[in-house]
Design a protein around this motif. Sequence first.
Motif, PDB file in Angstrom:
ATOM      1  N   ARG A  80       0.841  -1.190   0.000  1.00 15.25           N
ATOM      2  CA  ARG A  80       0.000   0.000   0.000  1.00 15.25           C
ATOM      3  C   ARG A  80       0.875   1.237   0.000  1.00 15.25           C
ATOM      4  O   ARG A  80       1.961   1.236   0.567  1.00 15.25           O
ATOM      5  CB  ARG A  80      -0.885   0.015   1.245  1.00 15.25           C
ATOM      6  CG  ARG A  80      -1.893  -1.108   1.265  1.00 15.25           C
ATOM      7  CD  ARG A  80      -2.802  -0.983   2.455  1.00 15.25           C
ATOM      8  NE  ARG A  80      -2.034  -1.139   3.690  1.00 15.25           N
ATOM      9  CZ  ARG A  80      -2.248  -0.443   4.790  1.00 15.25           C
ATOM     10  NH1 ARG A  80      -3.190   0.474   4.827  1.00 15.25           N
ATOM     11  NH2 ARG A  80      -1.519  -0.641   5.868  1.00 15.25           N
ATOM     12  N   LYS A  81       0.383   2.294  -0.608  1.00 16.72           N
ATOM     13  CA  LYS A  81       1.096   3.554  -0.565  1.00 16.72           C
ATOM     14  C   LYS A  81       0.807   4.205   0.773  1.00 16.72           C
ATOM     15  O   LYS A  81      -0.335   4.322   1.195  1.00 16.72           O
ATOM     16  CB  LYS A  81       0.624   4.479  -1.683  1.00 16.72           C
ATOM     17  CG  LYS A  81       1.058   4.022  -3.059  1.00 16.72           C
ATOM     18  CD  LYS A  81       0.640   5.015  -4.097  1.00 16.72           C
ATOM     19  CE  LYS A  81       1.065   4.576  -5.481  1.00 16.72           C
ATOM     20  NZ  LYS A  81       0.619   5.515  -6.511  1.00 16.72           N
ATOM     21  N   VAL A  82       1.875   4.616   1.423  1.00 17.59           N
ATOM     22  CA  VAL A  82       1.732   5.239   2.729  1.00 17.59           C
ATOM     23  C   VAL A  82       2.453   6.570   2.692  1.00 17.59           C
ATOM     24  O   VAL A  82       3.594   6.649   2.238  1.00 17.59           O
ATOM     25  CB  VAL A  82       2.352   4.354   3.833  1.00 17.59           C
ATOM     26  CG1 VAL A  82       2.200   4.998   5.190  1.00 17.59           C
ATOM     27  CG2 VAL A  82       1.717   2.977   3.814  1.00 17.59           C
ATOM     28  N   ARG A  83       1.786   7.595   3.154  1.00 18.15           N
ATOM     29  CA  ARG A  83       2.409   8.904   3.203  1.00 18.15           C
ATOM     30  C   ARG A  83       3.084   9.063   4.561  1.00 18.15           C
ATOM     31  O   ARG A  83       2.432   9.070   5.590  1.00 18.15           O
ATOM     32  CB  ARG A  83       1.383  10.010   3.022  1.00 18.15           C
ATOM     33  CG  ARG A  83       0.907  10.143   1.616  1.00 18.15           C
ATOM     34  CD  ARG A  83       0.089  11.374   1.483  1.00 18.15           C
ATOM     35  NE  ARG A  83      -0.223  11.608   0.086  1.00 18.15           N
ATOM     36  CZ  ARG A  83      -0.890  12.646  -0.354  1.00 18.15           C
ATOM     37  NH1 ARG A  83      -1.338  13.537   0.486  1.00 18.15           N
ATOM     38  NH2 ARG A  83      -1.117  12.792  -1.632  1.00 18.15           N
ATOM     39  N   VAL A  84       4.390   9.169   4.520  1.00 18.21           N
ATOM     40  CA  VAL A  84       5.155   9.338   5.745  1.00 18.21           C
ATOM     41  C   VAL A  84       6.147  10.460   5.514  1.00 18.21           C
ATOM     42  O   VAL A  84       6.869  10.467   4.514  1.00 18.21           O
ATOM     43  CB  VAL A  84       5.917   8.035   6.108  1.00 18.21           C
ATOM     44  CG1 VAL A  84       6.732   8.233   7.368  1.00 18.21           C
ATOM     45  CG2 VAL A  84       4.958   6.890   6.281  1.00 18.21           C
ATOM     46  N   SER A  85       6.183  11.403   6.428  1.00 19.03           N
ATOM     47  CA  SER A  85       7.144  12.487   6.296  1.00 19.03           C
ATOM     48  C   SER A  85       8.526  11.976   6.677  1.00 19.03           C
ATOM     49  O   SER A  85       8.676  10.911   7.279  1.00 19.03           O
ATOM     50  CB  SER A  85       6.744  13.659   7.190  1.00 19.03           C
ATOM     51  OG  SER A  85       6.908  13.300   8.541  1.00 19.03           O
TER      52      SER A  85
ATOM     53  N   GLU B  86       8.869  11.485  10.477  1.00 18.03           N
ATOM     54  CA  GLU B  86       8.233  10.256  10.964  1.00 18.03           C
ATOM     55  C   GLU B  86       9.050   9.028  10.584  1.00 18.03           C
ATOM     56  O   GLU B  86       9.171   8.083  11.358  1.00 18.03           O
ATOM     57  CB  GLU B  86       6.820  10.134  10.408  1.00 18.03           C
ATOM     58  CG  GLU B  86       5.861  11.176  10.951  1.00 18.03           C
ATOM     59  CD  GLU B  86       4.527  11.144  10.237  1.00 18.03           C
ATOM     60  OE1 GLU B  86       4.376  10.405   9.242  1.00 18.03           O
ATOM     61  OE2 GLU B  86       3.619  11.871  10.674  1.00 18.03           O
TER      62      GLU B  86
END
Length: 190
Positions: A117-122, A125
Amino acid sequence: MPPKAEAKPKCKISASRKLSLKILLLTRATEELEAENAARDEEKVRHLSAKLPPLQFSGLTMEELQKMCKQLHAKIDVTDEERYECEAKVFKNNKDIHELKLKVQDLGGKFKKPALRKVRVSADEMMRALLGSKHKGSMDLRANLKSVKKEDIKQEKELTMEVGDWRKNVEAMSGMEGRKKMFDAAGGGQ
């Protein structure tokens, strides 16, 4: 048209009857397990009595006792060898079973790689996840850049202007005269 799948008939046994049957099965299983354990214990005692007859120590001289001890040690050695061989066979069989299970799984092809899955993580983080509590600062990349003053840029432009045409510089330094100039400029002629 394909035939419709037949619906499973509903179970006609009541819940209390199911529970009582389950209890009966469990009690029967525990009884059989206890009987099996008792039979195993009896077999163990019978086997030991056949392998090792009861010892008679009374009325024996010191030499006879020493001879009996040597015989017992020889029997212990033989038993240890048999035990070791059995353990080695069990270990080898377990290893073979494990390898065969892996082969069956490979042949079955039941394992599918899950879709990621695509996960948005800065970046902050991500660093906290990787480093844990060690990560304290923020990942502001612009803050870590070196500041450049406008005066430095002007000086670089002036230096590039002073060099001038490179062809003239190469022609002036070519031949022996140019090398002599380079040698004199370096301070080697003093």
